[in-house]
Design a protein around this motif. Structure first.
Motif, PDB file in Angstrom:
ATOM      1  N   PRO A   1      -0.591  -3.989  -6.567  1.00  0.00           N
ATOM      2  CA  PRO A   1      -0.202  -3.747  -7.964  1.00  0.00           C
ATOM      3  C   PRO A   1       1.317  -3.721  -8.131  1.00  0.00           C
ATOM      4  O   PRO A   1       2.062  -3.414  -7.192  1.00  0.00           O
ATOM      5  CB  PRO A   1      -0.826  -2.377  -8.267  1.00  0.00           C
ATOM      6  N   ASP A   2       1.776  -4.038  -9.334  1.00  0.00           N
ATOM      7  CA  ASP A   2       3.204  -4.088  -9.614  1.00  0.00           C
ATOM      8  C   ASP A   2       3.896  -2.774  -9.282  1.00  0.00           C
ATOM      9  O   ASP A   2       4.996  -2.764  -8.715  1.00  0.00           O
ATOM     10  CB  ASP A   2       3.448  -4.438 -11.079  1.00  0.00           C
ATOM     11  N   ARG A   3       3.283  -1.650  -9.652  1.00  0.00           N
ATOM     12  CA  ARG A   3       3.915  -0.350  -9.401  1.00  0.00           C
ATOM     13  C   ARG A   3       4.018  -0.088  -7.893  1.00  0.00           C
ATOM     14  O   ARG A   3       4.989   0.510  -7.419  1.00  0.00           O
ATOM     15  CB  ARG A   3       3.124   0.768 -10.098  1.00  0.00           C
TER      16      ARG A   3
ATOM     17  N   ARG B   1       4.381  -2.455  -5.621  1.00  0.00           N
ATOM     18  CA  ARG B   1       5.462  -3.307  -5.130  1.00  0.00           C
ATOM     19  C   ARG B   1       6.830  -2.710  -5.466  1.00  0.00           C
ATOM     20  O   ARG B   1       7.780  -2.825  -4.684  1.00  0.00           O
ATOM     21  CB  ARG B   1       5.328  -4.715  -5.720  1.00  0.00           C
ATOM     22  N   THR B   2       6.941  -2.054  -6.618  1.00  0.00           N
ATOM     23  CA  THR B   2       8.201  -1.377  -6.943  1.00  0.00           C
ATOM     24  C   THR B   2       8.454  -0.239  -5.967  1.00  0.00           C
ATOM     25  O   THR B   2       9.592  -0.016  -5.526  1.00  0.00           O
ATOM     26  CB  THR B   2       8.165  -0.845  -8.389  1.00  0.00           C
TER      27      THR B   2
END
Length: 873
Positions: free
Chosen positions: A227-229, A231-232
């Motif tokens: 998920p994007d979060r 990866r952040t």
């Protein structure tokens, strides 16, 4: 075994299959470690045998027999027994078969059981089963029982095979392997990004690996679908320090929760602990490299807020720079970050930051400054050629400070590599001085005095220092009185007052934080000895050598080792001095600092000369002469003249010593020469007295006395007392006692030992044997500590002449002069040669040998050489 897989083991495994021994194993390694390549090498080695290739897929792990059905002879059935029989029938041929399974960790459960069943039954068959699996993924339980062959990281030797078309030294290959975590694919692609100078080791490697297209794809796979979060979160950990607490604070400031990291931990990408652990540092590099500039700036801003500047000075500065998107502001922040980096010993990281700042800024004057900062940092890190290239690129025209810094760094580089004569010529010492700011003016003044120490005439050096003095503002001096102290040194004075001494010590290591970026050539190695502060400076140099900034700066470290060795030489800590000089010489030789290498060799040579070890002395002197860029045409470097004269004096050849040392005293055209002349005066006077050159000795003592009486350090008063005692005038005893008192103050062990020997011998010649023994015993003990065997034997012979009977040896019955003649005869010298060295007649030498042989109960020079430990020539 793993090395064999990559090299000759492929053929060996194939032979085991052909001969019916059977092979079954699992080849395990991390991502892109060369598992597929190893399987291909096995296939290539198989020759005409049957090779079966299978490959697991993450999309088929839940499909029964998906892996085995890649073979055309396996039936399309869900019955395990039927599939197993079909598989065995397919393998049951008269031809040897090699079954290679790539990505076996993705094998479906049913295929894994069949493969395990087959692998357990290969013994005695012409069959091989070799699986390749990722270390990060577990194999099926039954396959996990197979013998494992771990593919280790690529080392320098393997990297040379891998990069067969690249001509790089071993240390570069080893560093490339370390940066790439030993990964073959990453190493190959990293090599493609490097310049020829980087591959040759002339320029430093980038501090962060730039992944190529294939390796970036491979190491992005583990997290690309998260998920994007998540990866952040990974970007926070990839950019953050080795502290999960700091990263957690930064993640929260950008709106992330701890739960957002869970998918990355479940996927095995990273393990969050006090110090986050990555599945591979190349995965971390892929996360950093794949991030957008905006995402990187956002995370860096959060990290700068979360990382306290006190606890994380380097990281805090780097995050501040990374958070800025305006090029000029980012460049200024990067330049500021170089200071804490340099203090922390991260010189190459600091160099990269300065280079990046030069690329970002639009201000030409700032670009010049940043490039020169990069050159200074490259020099400190040991990359002289790269530093000179950066200086050429900088070509400073707009900033006087930049021009001054460029001149200084060029002078220092050429001073270490060729000679300070070259360095002196590169400094702006003419009447049109434009040093820029007062801070740079002080840097220039100190460098001028350092570079001019050995080759500039005393007058020209004083004139230059006087001109520069007006450009230095007193309020910018690190300690008040610095410039005045420098002027006193330039005048050849050895007696600065206490405030000036403190001011001079402040220059040994620049006081401002930004000074960690600049090369440190001050003080000249002999200065502490000349002003009689070798003890304090030795402590300072030893402390500096332990610091992170110096440990990371090989050029600075080599110079500090020379300075420390020189101070220890004066103190009499000779074993430590030799060890430091040898370490510094090896380092200077590796760096190509030939002039510095020569100085370090001469330091070892001086100690060998003082010890009377002429073989070691000659070896060091000859090696130093090959790099002696400091001498004018037809002249030896003055230090070399002193060394050769001292070697002759220590070995009992006063006439030769007088001739060599007198040549040193006939020239006085530089401050270095002046210092050497003063330090060696007592040696020349002793040689003159022993060679019956009393008139010359008296002239030398008178000249030395005038200099000492005008104001000199305590060591000079000690040497003067010793010189006057050697003249053996009416006040000789007073002078001897004065020398002993002063020797206790100076703490120079060799001077103390020789003062004790001189006084003891003087007392012995006057039949005051009881008094003489005390001093001669002390002298022998001191010489023993120093390892100065020829001097110790001289003291021992004098002691025996007083009637001392402790530990008698045959040679102890000899008088001091007989002992000296015996030593020279044992070396193989003829009577005439001995006579020339000792200023005697050959007949007198023959008479002494006539008395020596019966005392030693010998009849030949061969026996004399054996007795005294000297092989006859």
């Amino acid at each position: 075994m793993s090395t064999e897989i990559r090299r000759s083991g492929h053929a060996r495994l194939a032979d085991q299959v052909r001969t019916g021994t059977g092979v079954a194993c699992a080849l395990v390694g991390s991502r892109a470690m060369g598992k597929t390549t190893a399987l291909q090498h096995l296939a290539d080695a198989a020759g005409d045998m049957q090779v079966l290739r299978l490959s697991g897929s993450p999309d088929e792990t839940s499909q029964p027999f998906a892996l085995l059905r890649q073979l055309p002879g396996v039936p399309d059935s869900d019955d395990p027994d039927e599939v197993r029989r079909g598989f065995w029938q397919f393998l049951d041929t008269r031809q040897p078969a090699l079954l290679l399974v790539d990505d076996a960790h993705w094998a479906d459960q049913e295929s894994a059981r069949v493969l395990a069943h087959v692998a357990r039954r290969v013994r005695g068959r012409r069959l091989g089963v070799v699986l390749a699996a990722a270390a990060e993924r577990p194999l099926h339980d039954e396959l996990a029982r197979l013998p494992r062959i771990e593919l280790p990281p690529v080392d320098a030797r393997s990297a040379r095979d891998l990069l067969s078309d690249v001509d790089a030294p071993d240390h570069v290959l080893a560093e490339m392997s370390r940066r790439c975590d030993g990964n073959p694919l990453a190493i190959q692609e990293f090599a493609d990004t490097l310049t020829p100078d980087q591959l040759a080791g002339r320029d430093p490697l980038p501090r962060q690996v730039l992944l190529g297209r294939r390796s970036l794809e491979v190491f992005s796979r583990p997290w690309a679908r998260l998920p994007d979060r998540t990866r952040t979160w990974l970007l926070v950990l990839a950019l953050g320090p080795d502290s999960f607490a700091v990263c957690l604070r930064a993640a929260r400031s950008v709106g992330l929760r701890l739960d957002d990291l869970a998918p990355a931990e479940q996927a095995g990408v990273v393990h969050a602990a006090d110090v986050p652990r990555w599945s591979s540092p190349l995965v971390r590099a892929a996360v950093r490299q794949s991030a957008t500039r905006a995402a990187t700036a956002r995370v860096c801003a959060a990290l700068a807020e979360a990382a306290d500047e006190t606890d994380w000075p380097v990281e805090h500065a780097r995050y501040l720079a990374g958070a800025l998107t305006d090029p000029d502001r980012a460049a200024a922040a990067l330049a500021a970050a170089t200071v804490p980096m340099a203090h922390a010993g991260q010189l190459l990281e600091a160099r990269e930051a300065a280079v990046q700042a030069a690329v970002l800024t639009a201000d030409r004057a700032e670009r010049e400054r940043y490039r020169i900062m990069a050159a200074e940092l490259a020099w400190l890190a040991g990359y002289s050629d790269h530093a000179l290239d950066l200086l050429e690129q900088a070509a400073p025209q707009r900033s006087p400070d930049a021009r001054t810094s460029a001149s200084i760094i060029r002078a220092v580089i050429h001073g270490f590599r060729e000679s300070w004569t070259s360095g002196w010529r590169l400094l702006p010492t003419d009447t049109d001085l434009e040093p820029g700011s007062a801070e740079h003016a002080l840097r220039l003044l100190v460098t001028v005095l350092t570079a001019g120490w050995e080759n500039a005439t005393t007058g020209s050096l004083q004139d230059t220092v006087a001109r520069l003095r007006g450009t230095v503002e007193p309020r910018l001096e690190p300690v008040p009185g610095v410039v005045g102290a420098l002027q006193r040194i330039a005048a050849g004075r050895s007696d600065p007052n206490p405030d000036q001494r403190e001011a001079l010590r402040s220059l040994a290591w620049w006081a401002k934080p930004s000074d960690a970026l600049h090369p440190k050539a001050w003080p000249p190695p002999l200065l502490p000895v000349f002003i009689g502060e070798e003890d304090r400076y030795a402590q300072l140099f030893a402390t500096l050598l332990r610091g992170e900034a110096v440990q990371a700066a090989p050029s600075t470290r080599a110079l500090l080792l020379l300075k420390l060795a020189t101070a220890q030489l004066a103190l009499g800590h000779w074993d430590h001095a030799v060890a430091n000089a040898e370490q510094g010489a090896r380092l200077a030789d590796e760096l190509g600092h030939h002039a510095l290498h020569s100085e370090l060799l001469l330091t070892s040579a001086w100690i060998a000369a003082a010890r009377g070890n002429e073989q070691a002395c000659s070896g060091c002197v000859d090696a130093a002469a090959r790099h002696a860029g400091r001498r004018s045409a037809g002249r030896q470097p003055p230090t070399m003249q002193w060394v050769r004269g001292l070697a002759a004096l220590s070995s009992g050849r006063p006439a030769e010593a007088f001739d060599r040392l007198r040549a040193l005293h006939q020239n006085d055209d530089s401050l270095h020469h002046t210092v050497l002349r003063r330090l060696s005066t007592v040696d020349l006077v002793e040689a003159a007295v022993q060679a019956n050159r009393r008139a010359e000795a008296e002239v030398l003592v008178a000249d030395f006395a005038r200099w000492v009486d005008a104001g000199a350090a305590r060591w000079a008063h000690l040497d003067l007392a010793r010189c006057r005692a050697l003249l053996d005038g009416d006040d000789a005893e007073q002078r001897h006692r004065q020398a002993l008192d002063l020797s206790a103050e100076t703490g120079r062990l060799m001077s103390s030992a020789r003062a004790e020997l001189q006084f003891g011998a003087w007392l012995r010649r006057r039949k005051r044997h009881q008094e003489a023994r005390e001093h001669l015993r002390m002298a022998e003990e001191h010489f023993q500590r120093l390892g100065a065997e020829t001097w110790r034997m001289r003291a021992h012979a004098e002691l025996r002449a007083t009637g001392e009977t402790h530990n008698p040896r045959p040679q102890d019955d000899l008088t001091p002069q007989e002992h000296q003649i015996a030593l020279l005869a044992a070396e193989g010298l003829s009577n005439r040669q001995i006579a020339e060295r000792l200023s005697l007649s050959p007949r007198t030498v023959g008479y002494h040998l006539y008395k020596i042989f019966p005392k030693l109960d010998i009849t030949s020079r061969t026996q004399l050489a054996a007795l005294l430990g000297h092989p006859a020539r």
